[in-house]
Scaffold this motif. Structure first.
Motif, short mmCIF file in Angstrom:
data_model
loop_
_atom_site.label_atom_id
_atom_site.label_comp_id
_atom_site.label_asym_id
_atom_site.label_seq_id
_atom_site.Cartn_x
_atom_site.Cartn_y
_atom_site.Cartn_z
N THR A 97 42.67 29.03 76.94
CA THR A 97 42.28 29.96 75.89
C THR A 97 42.66 29.42 74.52
OG1 THR A 97 42.53 31.85 77.39
CG2 THR A 97 42.57 32.32 75.02
N THR A 124 40.02 28.38 71.65
CA THR A 124 40.07 28.99 70.32
C THR A 124 40.19 27.93 69.24
OG1 THR A 124 41.13 30.96 71.24
CG2 THR A 124 41.37 30.62 68.87
N ASP A 130 35.50 27.92 79.40
CA ASP A 130 35.28 29.30 79.83
C ASP A 130 34.92 29.37 81.30
OD1 ASP A 130 35.21 32.09 79.20
OD2 ASP A 130 33.03 31.98 79.37
N ARG A 135 38.30 29.27 82.62
CA ARG A 135 39.05 30.51 82.44
C ARG A 135 38.63 31.58 83.46
NH1 ARG A 135 37.83 32.79 77.76
NH2 ARG A 135 39.70 34.06 77.69
#
Length: 186
Positions: free
Chosen positions: A58, A62, A102, A111
């Motif tokens: 994450t 980001t 992701d 993720r």
């Protein structure tokens, strides 16, 4: 007077056999409980590691997304076509990497996949903890059953042997729950 309270010799042998069986069941319950406890700790560590990996993905996602957004702003000010092309390629690469972070089914490390794996590890941990609880109750019942059955030999009160056997049967039920339906009570 003590002759009236003593169980016949054959009765003592039966109670001794009952105590031996209860002790065997106690050993099995202790082994099962310890195994479930160790596996629960391992699953808890696995879950924690997966959530940490998720968090790292994450953060990386980001960071790359923010860098791509910032470069898109810089792209509008760039006038050199070669520079614009390199910047656009870099933005596209970063966006692809963000998408891969992701979801990455090929490695099972995106993720989304990490979330599913961590939740599965948590579920297994919870099942193992419930198994351990049932084994712990069985162990306690067996220990009490052994003491009560032993007291029947000393006191000659035969009903204590039956109580000890009943506690053993109840413990066997909890061991069955631990193996086949750990969440039935917990």
């Amino acid at each position: 007077m003590s002759e009236h309270f003593e169980a016949p010799e054959g009765g003592n042998k039966k109670v001794a056999l009952l105590i031996a069986v209860l002790a065997l069941l106690l050993a099995l319950a202790e082994i099962g409980g310890k195994q479930a406890e160790n596996e629960a700790v391992a699953k808890n560590i696995e879950s924690s590691n997966l959530w940490s990996f998720f968090q790292a993905k994450t953060i990386r996602s980001t960071t790359l997304s923010t860098a791509a957004d910032a470069m898109e702003i810089d792209l509008t000010a760039a006038t050199d076509p070669a520079m614009r092309e390199r910047m656009q390629k870099r933005i596209d690469d970063w966006r692809k990497t963000v998408a891969r972070y992701d979801s990455e089914p090929s490695t099972n490390e995106g993720r989304k996949e990490l979330t599913a794996r961590a939740k599965e590890a948590e579920h297994e941990r919870d099942n193992l903890k419930a198994r351990n609880e049932n084994f712990e109750i069985a162990s306690g019942l067996l220990q009490i059953g052994i003491v009560v059955a032993s007291a029947s030999i000393i006191t000659g009160v035969v009903i204590l042997a039956f109580v000890g056997g009943g506690l053993g049967a109840l413990a066997l039920g909890f061991m069955g729950l631990a193996m086949f339906a750990p969440h039935l009570l917990f």
